[in-house]
Write a protein that holds these residues in place. Structure first.
Motif, PDB file in Angstrom:
ATOM      1  N   GLY A 112      47.291 -34.121 -12.227  1.00  0.00           N
ATOM      2  CA  GLY A 112      48.235 -33.038 -12.632  1.00  0.00           C
ATOM      3  C   GLY A 112      49.313 -33.407 -13.590  1.00  0.00           C
ATOM      4  N   GLU A 113      49.228 -34.461 -14.094  1.00  0.00           N
ATOM      5  CA  GLU A 113      50.143 -34.953 -15.229  1.00  0.00           C
ATOM      6  C   GLU A 113      50.001 -34.295 -16.534  1.00  0.00           C
ATOM      7  OE1 GLU A 113      52.122 -39.061 -17.048  1.00  0.00           O
ATOM      8  OE2 GLU A 113      50.514 -39.193 -15.556  1.00  0.00           O
ATOM      9  N   THR A 114      51.077 -33.946 -17.329  1.00  0.00           N
ATOM     10  CA  THR A 114      51.029 -33.679 -18.745  1.00  0.00           C
ATOM     11  C   THR A 114      51.886 -34.508 -19.493  1.00  0.00           C
ATOM     12  OG1 THR A 114      50.862 -31.340 -18.085  1.00  0.00           O
ATOM     13  CG2 THR A 114      51.615 -31.624 -20.347  1.00  0.00           C
ATOM     14  N   VAL A 115      51.192 -34.967 -20.641  1.00  0.00           N
ATOM     15  CA  VAL A 115      51.725 -36.065 -21.310  1.00  0.00           C
ATOM     16  C   VAL A 115      51.841 -35.622 -22.775  1.00  0.00           C
ATOM     17  CG1 VAL A 115      51.543 -38.300 -22.417  1.00  0.00           C
ATOM     18  CG2 VAL A 115      50.721 -37.831 -20.009  1.00  0.00           C
ATOM     19  N   MET A 124      56.530 -38.097 -23.898  1.00  0.00           N
ATOM     20  CA  MET A 124      57.345 -37.078 -23.039  1.00  0.00           C
ATOM     21  C   MET A 124      56.736 -36.603 -21.915  1.00  0.00           C
ATOM     22  SD  MET A 124      58.683 -33.255 -24.484  1.00  0.00           S
ATOM     23  CE  MET A 124      59.587 -34.087 -26.060  1.00  0.00           C
ATOM     24  N   GLY A 125      57.305 -36.466 -20.788  1.00  0.00           N
ATOM     25  CA  GLY A 125      56.815 -36.090 -19.586  1.00  0.00           C
ATOM     26  C   GLY A 125      57.210 -36.657 -18.345  1.00  0.00           C
ATOM     27  N   LYS A 126      56.839 -36.421 -17.052  1.00  0.00           N
ATOM     28  CA  LYS A 126      57.251 -36.766 -15.875  1.00  0.00           C
ATOM     29  C   LYS A 126      57.278 -38.400 -15.881  1.00  0.00           C
ATOM     30  CE  LYS A 126      54.935 -36.164 -12.055  1.00  0.00           C
ATOM     31  NZ  LYS A 126      54.502 -37.515 -11.385  1.00  0.00           N
ATOM     32  N   ASN A 127      56.092 -38.913 -16.240  1.00  0.00           N
ATOM     33  CA  ASN A 127      56.048 -40.190 -16.223  1.00  0.00           C
ATOM     34  C   ASN A 127      56.362 -41.140 -17.591  1.00  0.00           C
ATOM     35  OD1 ASN A 127      55.240 -40.370 -13.521  1.00  0.00           O
ATOM     36  ND2 ASN A 127      53.219 -39.995 -13.905  1.00  0.00           N
ATOM     37  N   ALA A 137      59.065 -29.727 -26.695  1.00  0.00           N
ATOM     38  CA  ALA A 137      60.148 -29.845 -25.585  1.00  0.00           C
ATOM     39  C   ALA A 137      59.325 -29.561 -24.456  1.00  0.00           C
ATOM     40  CB  ALA A 137      61.148 -28.699 -25.900  1.00  0.00           C
ATOM     41  N   CYS A 138      59.576 -30.162 -23.319  1.00  0.00           N
ATOM     42  CA  CYS A 138      59.169 -30.041 -22.106  1.00  0.00           C
ATOM     43  C   CYS A 138      57.404 -30.062 -21.989  1.00  0.00           C
ATOM     44  CB  CYS A 138      59.183 -28.314 -21.334  1.00  0.00           C
ATOM     45  SG  CYS A 138      61.055 -28.010 -21.390  1.00  0.00           S
ATOM     46  N   SER A 139      57.047 -31.039 -22.900  1.00  0.00           N
ATOM     47  CA  SER A 139      55.902 -31.583 -23.042  1.00  0.00           C
ATOM     48  C   SER A 139      54.906 -30.493 -23.562  1.00  0.00           C
ATOM     49  CB  SER A 139      55.276 -32.018 -21.910  1.00  0.00           C
ATOM     50  OG  SER A 139      56.147 -33.200 -21.191  1.00  0.00           O
ATOM     51  N   ASP A 140      55.461 -29.845 -24.388  1.00  0.00           N
ATOM     52  CA  ASP A 140      54.706 -28.788 -25.218  1.00  0.00           C
ATOM     53  C   ASP A 140      55.084 -28.462 -26.465  1.00  0.00           C
ATOM     54  OD1 ASP A 140      52.629 -26.835 -25.279  1.00  0.00           O
ATOM     55  OD2 ASP A 140      53.170 -25.613 -23.612  1.00  0.00           O
ATOM     56  N   PHE A 141      54.331 -27.857 -27.092  1.00  0.00           N
ATOM     57  CA  PHE A 141      54.575 -27.343 -28.544  1.00  0.00           C
ATOM     58  C   PHE A 141      55.154 -25.849 -28.780  1.00  0.00           C
ATOM     59  CE2 PHE A 141      50.506 -29.729 -28.849  1.00  0.00           C
ATOM     60  CZ  PHE A 141      50.923 -30.757 -29.326  1.00  0.00           C
ATOM     61  N   TRP A 142      56.369 -25.614 -29.600  1.00  0.00           N
ATOM     62  CA  TRP A 142      57.009 -24.521 -29.585  1.00  0.00           C
ATOM     63  C   TRP A 142      57.086 -23.836 -30.906  1.00  0.00           C
ATOM     64  CZ3 TRP A 142      59.398 -22.351 -25.099  1.00  0.00           C
ATOM     65  CH2 TRP A 142      59.241 -23.286 -23.881  1.00  0.00           C
ATOM     66  N   LYS A 143      57.393 -22.685 -31.339  1.00  0.00           N
ATOM     67  CA  LYS A 143      57.685 -22.063 -32.569  1.00  0.00           C
ATOM     68  C   LYS A 143      58.973 -21.694 -32.488  1.00  0.00           C
ATOM     69  CE  LYS A 143      53.012 -20.017 -32.833  1.00  0.00           C
ATOM     70  NZ  LYS A 143      52.032 -18.778 -33.104  1.00  0.00           N
ATOM     71  N   TYR A 144      59.637 -21.764 -33.755  1.00  0.00           N
ATOM     72  CA  TYR A 144      60.843 -21.215 -33.966  1.00  0.00           C
ATOM     73  C   TYR A 144      60.798 -19.937 -34.020  1.00  0.00           C
ATOM     74  CZ  TYR A 144      62.044 -26.034 -35.391  1.00  0.00           C
ATOM     75  OH  TYR A 144      62.002 -27.392 -35.385  1.00  0.00           O
ATOM     76  N   LYS A 145      61.505 -19.038 -32.989  1.00  0.00           N
ATOM     77  CA  LYS A 145      61.617 -17.620 -32.797  1.00  0.00           C
ATOM     78  C   LYS A 145      62.880 -17.322 -33.677  1.00  0.00           C
ATOM     79  CE  LYS A 145      62.051 -13.597 -29.822  1.00  0.00           C
ATOM     80  NZ  LYS A 145      62.173 -13.323 -28.445  1.00  0.00           N
TER      81      LYS A 145
END
Length: 247
Positions: free
Chosen positions: A207-210, A240-243, A51-59
């Motif tokens: 500055g872009e994150t893809v 995923m990302g701004k562009n 999500a949000c162009s990043d990796f997340w763990k399940y808390k």
């Protein structure tokens, strides 16, 4: 209540309430695009989420028959999601207490990335040197057995401009299929992305994150299929990302 029963409750019952399980309901596995905007916003998998162009763990995960509440964690950041099954394979997702939105599955059978007239463009071009971050998730990489598809590296190549040198970055892919690479640019730049039998050209800006997603099981191998089918067959490659819409 005797002493032994009290100890049992403290050790076993209370942790299950506070921590919660971390197993996502398989009904919600996969990638999900916002039906209103067409953007791929979430991916839920067996061992983590994007999500949000990043990796997340399940808390924390709490599952019902047709619903799920999940807290995603990335460092000191968290996202709280309430998810319910909808009709026609869609789901509803409410983030951090906001109103729920409809999401449809992103897969090769029925995913239409963008609907309507596309008016998206890059921001006003300025000569600013900044870092481009490319993250990726190659799903099911651990299940691939053919040597041609088991390369645990991802390559990003780009040409120089404005006096900069071009180059090639080879990033290791970890055992879960994830990688991250970074490089600096001073203007929008075409870059080539390659892994095994996947080749993609995209344009990035300072500055872009893809975040890129691909499923290793989509890449068939010769002689199982023809060369044309191997190259042109339907594959899920998502950004995923701004562009992301431009990509």
């Amino acid at each position: 209540m005797n002493y032994l029963k009290l100890v049992f409750l403290v050790l076993f019952v209370i942790p299950s309430v506070v921590v919660g399980q971390k197993v996502v309901n398989s009904n919600f596995w996969g990638n999900w695009a916002n039906s209103g905007t067409g953007a791929w916003e979430y991916g839920f998998y067996e061992d983590g989420a994007v999500a949000c162009s990043d990796f997340w763990k399940y808390k924390r995960v709490e599952c019902g028959k047709k619903r799920m509440e999940v807290v995603l964690e990335n460092g000191n950041q968290t996202i709280a999601l309430k998810i319910k099954q909808g009709k026609n394979g869609n789901i509803f997702i409410a983030r951090d207490g906001a109103k729920a939105e409809v999401f449809r599955p992103c897969n090769g059978k029925n995913f239409v990335a963008w609907v309507g007239v596309d008016t998206v463009s890059f921001s006003r071009p300025l000569v600013i040197t900044d870092t481009v971050t490319i993250r990726g998730y190659i799903r099911n990489l651990d299940k691939v057995t053919h040597p041609a598809l088991r390369g645990y590296t991802f390559t990003c190549s780009y040409n120089g401009s404005l006096g900069e040198d071009g180059g090639e970055i080879v990033a290791p892919i970890d055992s879960s299929g994830r990688f991250t690479l970074r490089f600096a640019v001073s203007a929008p730049r075409q870059v080539g992305l390659a892994w095994g039998r996947m080749w993609k050209n995209i344009i990035v800006e300072p500055g872009e994150t893809v975040l890129l997603y691909a499923d290793a099981s989509d890449w068939k191998v010769v002689p199982d299929v023809s060369k044309e089918e191997m190259i042109n067959g339907k594959k899920d490659v998502l950004f995923m990302g701004k562009n992301a819409r431009f990509h």
